[in-house]
Write a protein that holds these residues in place. Structure first.
Motif, short mmCIF file in Angstrom:
data_model
loop_
_atom_site.label_atom_id
_atom_site.label_comp_id
_atom_site.label_asym_id
_atom_site.label_seq_id
_atom_site.Cartn_x
_atom_site.Cartn_y
_atom_site.Cartn_z
N ARG A 58 0.85 -1.18 0.00
CA ARG A 58 0.00 0.00 0.00
C ARG A 58 0.89 1.23 0.00
O ARG A 58 1.89 1.30 0.69
CB ARG A 58 -0.89 0.05 1.25
N TRP A 59 0.48 2.24 -0.75
CA TRP A 59 1.21 3.50 -0.78
C TRP A 59 0.54 4.45 0.20
O TRP A 59 -0.69 4.44 0.36
CB TRP A 59 1.16 4.08 -2.19
N TYR A 60 1.32 5.28 0.90
CA TYR A 60 0.74 6.25 1.82
C TYR A 60 1.60 7.51 1.84
O TYR A 60 2.80 7.48 1.56
CB TYR A 60 0.58 5.68 3.23
N HIS A 61 0.94 8.61 2.15
CA HIS A 61 1.60 9.92 2.17
C HIS A 61 0.95 10.76 3.27
O HIS A 61 -0.27 10.89 3.30
CB HIS A 61 1.42 10.60 0.80
N ARG A 62 1.78 11.33 4.16
CA ARG A 62 1.23 12.22 5.17
C ARG A 62 0.90 13.55 4.48
O ARG A 62 1.78 14.25 4.02
CB ARG A 62 2.19 12.43 6.33
N LEU A 63 -0.37 13.86 4.42
CA LEU A 63 -0.87 15.02 3.69
C LEU A 63 -0.80 16.30 4.52
O LEU A 63 -0.54 17.38 3.99
CB LEU A 63 -2.31 14.75 3.25
N ARG A 64 -1.04 16.17 5.82
CA ARG A 64 -1.11 17.37 6.66
C ARG A 64 -0.91 16.97 8.12
O ARG A 64 -1.25 15.87 8.53
CB ARG A 64 -2.48 18.02 6.50
#
Length: 172
Positions: A58-64
């Motif tokens: 799974r790909w994840y990115h901290r957006l805020r």
């Protein structure tokens, strides 16, 4: 006496400053975090170009981030899943932005479509999987910020089993 209410307000209520709440700079209640999630979900320009897909995980990115919270953007290719886990001391609100995801708990299985929000408390154990044939994207707010994600065996502990029900709100 008014037949509808015993309380009557004379004049403009907005002229009584001590009765007005100061707007908060950051969310502090479940409703405010759910509102933040809805606002970010509606603002496709804030997340759409950031989405990536990874065939191996799974790909994840901290957006805020904000005082005591984090917002994460995740993508799920068909067949990808989280494994059964909880979020330690964090509560959260999450929603599907694109595609469909399946959430499994001790109490059953839910198919989640775009616009459905899930709210959970600390210790809530679940597994999220993309059982569909198309990719999916989801948005998650954790408060306090996510510091741990304990994995569970197929059978949850007694404590986690008591906390397996979360609220579902459909907003679409």
């Amino acid at each position: 006496m008014n037949s509808d209410s015993d309380l009557q307000i004379a004049g403009d209520i907005l002229e009584v400053p001590h009765l007005l709440q100061t707007p908060r700079e950051h969310p502090a209640t479940v409703a405010e975090f759910a509102g933040l999630l809805r606002a970010l979900a509606a603002d496709r320009s804030a997340w759409q170009d950031l989405v990536r897909y990874d065939a191996t995980t799974r790909w994840y990115h901290r957006l805020r981030t904000g005082p005591g919270y984090e917002v994460w953007l995740l993508s799920w290719l068909p067949g990808q899943g989280s494994g059964r886990h909880d979020h330690g001391p964090s509560s959260g609100v999450w929603t599907v932005l694109e595609g469909a995801l399946t959430e499994r708990t001790e109490r059953g299985t839910r198919a989640l479509r775009p616009g459905t929000q899930r709210v959970f408390a600390p210790g809530y154990a679940h597994e999220v999987v993309n059982d569909a044939l198309e990719p999916a994207v989801s948005l998650h707010v954790y408060f306090p910020g996510l510091t741990e994600m304990p994995m569970h065996s197929a059978r949850c502990s007694a404590t986690a089993a008591r906390n397996t029900d979360a609220g579902t709100v459909t907003t679409a």
